[in-house]
Design an enzyme around this catalytic site. Sequence first.
Site, PDB file in Angstrom:
ATOM      1  CG  HIS A 472      41.854 -22.887  52.539  1.00 53.43           C
ATOM      2  ND1 HIS A 472      41.160 -23.342  51.309  1.00 53.43           N
ATOM      3  CD2 HIS A 472      42.618 -24.035  52.811  1.00 53.43           C
ATOM      4  CE1 HIS A 472      41.505 -24.384  50.937  1.00 53.43           C
ATOM      5  NE2 HIS A 472      42.262 -24.756  51.513  1.00 53.43           N
ATOM      6  CD  GLU A 473      45.473 -23.432  55.060  1.00 48.96           C
ATOM      7  OE1 GLU A 473      45.642 -24.606  55.422  1.00 48.96           O
ATOM      8  OE2 GLU A 473      45.824 -22.924  54.108  1.00 48.96           O
ATOM      9  CD  GLU A 495      43.387 -28.725  49.946  1.00 52.62           C
ATOM     10  OE1 GLU A 495      42.833 -27.564  50.314  1.00 52.62           O
ATOM     11  OE2 GLU A 495      44.607 -28.961  50.768  1.00 52.62           O
TER      12      GLU A 495
END
Length: 842
Positions: A472-473, A495
């Site tokens: 995700h990061e 996001e």
Amino acid sequence: MDIKLDPSRDDLPLMANTSHILVKHYVLDLDVDFESQIIEGTIVLFFESGNKFKKQSSSTEETYPSESNKACKFRTPEPCHIPVTNTRTVSSKMGYNDFVICGKGEKDTSGKDDNHDNQEQASGISSSKYCCDAGNHGSEDFLLVLDCCDLSVLKVEEVDVAAVPGIEKFTRSPKLRNQIVCELVALPADRWREQLDYYARCSQAPGCGELLFDIDTWSLQIRKTGVQTATDFPHAIRIQYTTKPQGRSVTWTSDQSGRPCVYTMGSPINNRALFPCQEPPVAMSTWQATVRAAASFVVLMSGENSAKPTQLREGCSSWHYYVTMPMPASTFTIAVGSWTETKPEICSSDDLATEKSFSPFEADFRYAGVCGHMEYPCRFQNASATTQEIIPHRVFAPVCLKGACQETLLPLIPPCLSAAHSVLGTHPFSRLDVLIVPANFPSLGMASPHLVFLSQSTLTGMSQFCGTRLCHEIAHAWFGLAIGARDWTEEWLGEGFATHLEDVFWAKAQQLAPHEAQEQRELRACLRWRRLQDEVRNSPEDMQVLRPNKEKTGHVSDSGSSVIKHGLNPDKVFMQVHYLKGYFLLRFLARRLGDDTYFSFLRKFVHKFHGQLILSQDFLQMLLESIPEERRLELSVENIFQDWLESSGIPQPLQRERLAGAECGLVRQVSAEVAKWVRVNRRPRKRKRKETEEVLEKLLPDQLVLLLEHLLEQRTLNPRTLQRLERTYHLSEQDAEVRHRWCELVVKHKYTEAYGNVERFLQEDQGKRSPCKEPTGSTCVHEPVGRRFPCRLCWAAACGGQHPATPCPPAWLSMVVHVPWLLSVAGSWLQLVPVGVTSACL
């Protein structure tokens, strides 16, 4: 300023007048003092003026700043009448024309009388009194407005860049300081080393006149007497300041080994309490920073170089970082602590960045076209960078977590980086540091240029939780950083993309077969669907909208100021609607186009828009243009806006999809296991001897989360069932997502044998805020985080268990004595705060 702020609202103001003048580069020179919990020093800002936006009705018609669009007429500057060679001199203030002006040789008292605090100043200055347009030739002085709060500003002065040896190469008129700065900021990308060198030299030049300044709640306002336009305003200024211990941009705390540290926490106010800056995302700038701290500390920062410490004197070291890719100031991140670097025991060839030959399917991201962003040394134009699957990376953590990082995190980084490259192509950033942040970090992760923060919660259980969070990061390097939202209310552009891509990256990192990858994606879609339904049921409708400004999205005032809707709402920290609805929109579009077509398009989109800011329509218009008209059906930008981005609740296309869709095999397996546990729970304590024992299947971590969520819907579970549940799946050893649901079950059914699991979870796995600083026996008056999760440590020490508005979570180490109270508080808290909450940069 030309915006009106209502103190009763929760909108975040962006005060900087970026339409008149833009910061192009910051040079920070800072000292970190752990004893007083302040960061002090100077920041030099280099400006470019004359690039006012043209406001249009459509985002595609707006004119962006261009480095070639420089002001060409300059007034003869005033002579240097106040030479200052020591830029660290602390000066006092004195009133002058309703502004604060710094005098020389007097003792600084700004920290004592709070005249520079975040309150309206006694001078009563009107924030619009001196503000004029760059083209205004009236009588008012031009006012530079910077975003700023929780800072003590000691002095502001113009920098005499003309005094720098060798600077004459940048202009035929070496006495024209603004012309020198204009030429310096416009240097071509291939001269970036020379540019950084001269930025550093100019930042150390003497001052040539102190500037008038004032501070109000959200801004620092600066002017120069007689200067009426942005073109004539000094293009290089130095600000001497200190942060405050209670400043909201940084957190002073102790790491898991008990050693002091400080880091930027991804605050809703971003970095304006760390240094004065232009917060609006359109103010894309570069920076370089020198940070001094005690020799025992390691300084990590958003920077392209892997900095090494320079010994200055006994017990003190200096660290230097720089960035050449222009980005919003909000992406700047720093962490100073006694971090230890975790290195692999044996360096595998898989850990090295290697080139590869591309299949026809993967080769379409290697374009030779010119980039669309402003000029900088871009990796997308570097042949060796485009083939670099695994960028150089380091892992840092408190010493007590070194072993866990070596076992869990370090082996995951190369395959996750390689997977991301295989999906999106060139890594936008040249290197990556990963830091395990202190236990009070309020989310699971945060991405910044070259630096990722991860919670210690990611190190527990199996590798899946850590791997998906890392993916995700990593995805934010492309969506959120290299491609940013021009309007911060459109958080889904960061996001939503990162949430959708984390599943794709993680499946490739595990080298799953297509069927297995699809099953895992469908299982996670099921979990997110349940989470989105809960979010919609338990949140205000106006906070469920992904594009709340609708047709005004991306619009700013004439000066460039604006407000971020709900930017200061404390509940917003815990909401996941931008993650979830954004994820489901992208999933919907990918299914409509087919994965191969969608990801081929996504690589083209990345190549076109990296290094730029976008709005939703930029993505949607390019996507729809890539679809043959006969396949678009009802798809249009307007329909997507109406169904997905500008409406609250569950989007109608998503409701239809979930009602029509069949459960995947992994979900059906969980349903069967739930039925078994319900039967186990119903059995009497004394059973017949011939009754068969239920055979329970082994489940994946995500399946365990779904199983426990279903069991939470059961009215009662007896202690025997809970005991067997814990022993069957070793729940206390699972990852934080699983243990979160387990703790909910423990609290709901008052299962006293597992209260220790709840204590551990509350201590180690949930974001907690800084302790109340009120003395024992006084009333807790500090600002609560919000009704869902107020302050954390004041319960035992200061508040005696009561908060003026709502009970505070206890001092967790003492909570065993207060179990009944714990159950009532933890029960509601666990239900309201999902462990999956994150706050990535931008």
